[in-house]
Design a protein around this motif. Structure first.
Motif, PDB file in Angstrom:
ATOM      1  N   GLU A 153       0.799  -1.221   0.000  1.00 37.45           N
ATOM      2  CA  GLU A 153       0.000   0.000   0.000  1.00 37.45           C
ATOM      3  C   GLU A 153       0.835   1.276   0.000  1.00 37.45           C
ATOM      4  N   SER A 154       2.081   1.207   0.488  1.00 43.62           N
ATOM      5  CA  SER A 154       2.840   2.455   0.570  1.00 43.62           C
ATOM      6  C   SER A 154       3.958   2.542  -0.466  1.00 43.62           C
ATOM      7  N   MET A 155       4.379   1.430  -1.029  1.00 40.68           N
ATOM      8  CA  MET A 155       5.436   1.426  -2.058  1.00 40.68           C
ATOM      9  C   MET A 155       5.092   0.265  -3.007  1.00 40.68           C
ATOM     10  N   PRO A 156       3.997   0.428  -3.756  1.00 43.96           N
ATOM     11  CA  PRO A 156       3.344  -0.715  -4.398  1.00 43.96           C
ATOM     12  C   PRO A 156       4.228  -1.578  -5.294  1.00 43.96           C
ATOM     13  N   ARG A 157       5.235  -1.019  -5.931  1.00 43.15           N
ATOM     14  CA  ARG A 157       6.017  -1.866  -6.840  1.00 43.15           C
ATOM     15  C   ARG A 157       7.235  -2.493  -6.168  1.00 43.15           C
ATOM     16  N   HIS A 158       7.397  -2.266  -4.868  1.00 44.66           N
ATOM     17  CA  HIS A 158       8.581  -2.840  -4.220  1.00 44.66           C
ATOM     18  C   HIS A 158       8.586  -4.359  -4.337  1.00 44.66           C
ATOM     19  N   MET A 159       7.422  -4.954  -4.105  1.00 44.57           N
ATOM     20  CA  MET A 159       7.360  -6.415  -4.183  1.00 44.57           C
ATOM     21  C   MET A 159       7.419  -6.893  -5.632  1.00 44.57           C
ATOM     22  N   SER A 160       6.745  -6.172  -6.530  1.00 48.94           N
ATOM     23  CA  SER A 160       6.660  -6.671  -7.908  1.00 48.94           C
ATOM     24  C   SER A 160       7.919  -6.391  -8.712  1.00 48.94           C
ATOM     25  N   ARG A 161       8.607  -5.318  -8.383  1.00 49.19           N
ATOM     26  CA  ARG A 161       9.750  -4.960  -9.237  1.00 49.19           C
ATOM     27  C   ARG A 161      11.108  -5.294  -8.623  1.00 49.19           C
ATOM     28  N   TYR A 162      11.172  -5.245  -7.285  1.00 52.49           N
ATOM     29  CA  TYR A 162      12.504  -5.320  -6.672  1.00 52.49           C
ATOM     30  C   TYR A 162      12.749  -6.518  -5.767  1.00 52.49           C
ATOM     31  N   ALA A 163      11.733  -6.999  -5.064  1.00 53.83           N
ATOM     32  CA  ALA A 163      12.097  -7.862  -3.935  1.00 53.83           C
ATOM     33  C   ALA A 163      11.392  -9.202  -3.827  1.00 53.83           C
TER      34      ALA A 163
END
Ligand code: SF4
Length: 246
Positions: A153-163
């Motif tokens: 919810e606060s950094m939406p692409r962190h999971m999809s793009r980076y981690a």
């Protein structure tokens, strides 16, 4: 024509692969999450303020750029100790100009880092920092711990793009090659998507970390660690096992 590789100014992920295409009054944004897309759509939003507004006799009226700049300069020059509070969604170059201006005026430069990520920098200065590039987490990380954060919810692409979801050099199967632990008092959407949710009591992070450290040193934490944090010793051991075996 689409403009490519634009850096999104919204959250700390600073995604640098945004594509924007302006066609008439419409804007097509590619690669951004909902938050990023909403920000870029402001460019064509009817709510956007496109010209300076000057307050006169209590009301705002439209003004030319020359008039607005002249008035701003006069206000700044006549001020005794101006505070330049600069937005975190402003470009680095604009920030630099603002800092120079505050210095020239003998004023104060501040930003929302005071109430936001400032303590992060203070912590880094005092205790040092262990870190990695986003590319490292994409290529290597097989365990991700989200502690007190809710990236969906606060950094939406962190999971999809980076981690978590991207396929990296040593994480070819993306999510299937990774384990996710979420430490959060709330059952957030990130916690729902984690393999292990450590639901500690609010404000007991320090106590939980201390207990984990005790276990890591081969000792058993005092029983009160369970009472205070709300996390059982067996859950702590499970978390540590996942961390030690990654
Ligand atoms: S995660 Fe979303 S809001 Fe954050 S920088 Fe990337 S596109 Fe922008």
């Amino acid at each position: 024509m689409a403009t490519k590789n634009i850096v999104c100014p919204v959250c700390g992920a600073s995604c640098d692969d945004i594509q924007v295409e302006l066609e008439g009054q419409g804007l097509t944004v590619r690669n951004a999450c909902k938050m990023g897309n909403a920000k870029f759509q402001e460019v064509v939003s009817p709510h956007r303020i496109r010209e300076p507004l000057v307050r006169a006799d209590g009301d705002l009226r439209r003004a030319s750029w020359d008039e607005a700049i002249e008035m701003t300069a006069r206000i700044l020059a006549n001020s005794e100790r101006p505070l330049l509070f600069m937005g975190s969604e402003t470009s680095t170059e604009a920030m630099e100009v603002g800092i120079h201006m505050a210095e020239f005026l003998g004023g104060i430069a501040d930003s929302n880092s005071t109430v936001c990520h400032g303590p992060t920098t203070m912590g880094i200065q005092e205790a040092g920092r262990v870190g990695a590039t986003a590319g490292q987490s994409k290529s290597r990380a097989d365990l991700t711990v989200y502690w007190g954060s809710n990236p969906l919810e606060s950094m939406p692409r962190h999971m999809s793009r980076y981690a978590v979801y991207p396929r990296g050099y040593w994480t070819q199967r993306g999510r299937f090659d990774r384990t996710v632990i979420c430490v959060d008092p709330r059952r957030s959407i990130t916690a729902e998507n984690a393999d292990l949710h450590i639901q500690l009591n609010p404000n007991t992070d320090y106590e939980l970390l201390s207990a984990l450290l005790t276990l890591l040193h081969g000792k058993r934490p005092h029983q009160t660690a369970e009472d205070v944090t709300g996390v059982s010793i067996s859950e702590m051991e499970k978390m540590l096992d996942m961390m030690k075996s990654c």
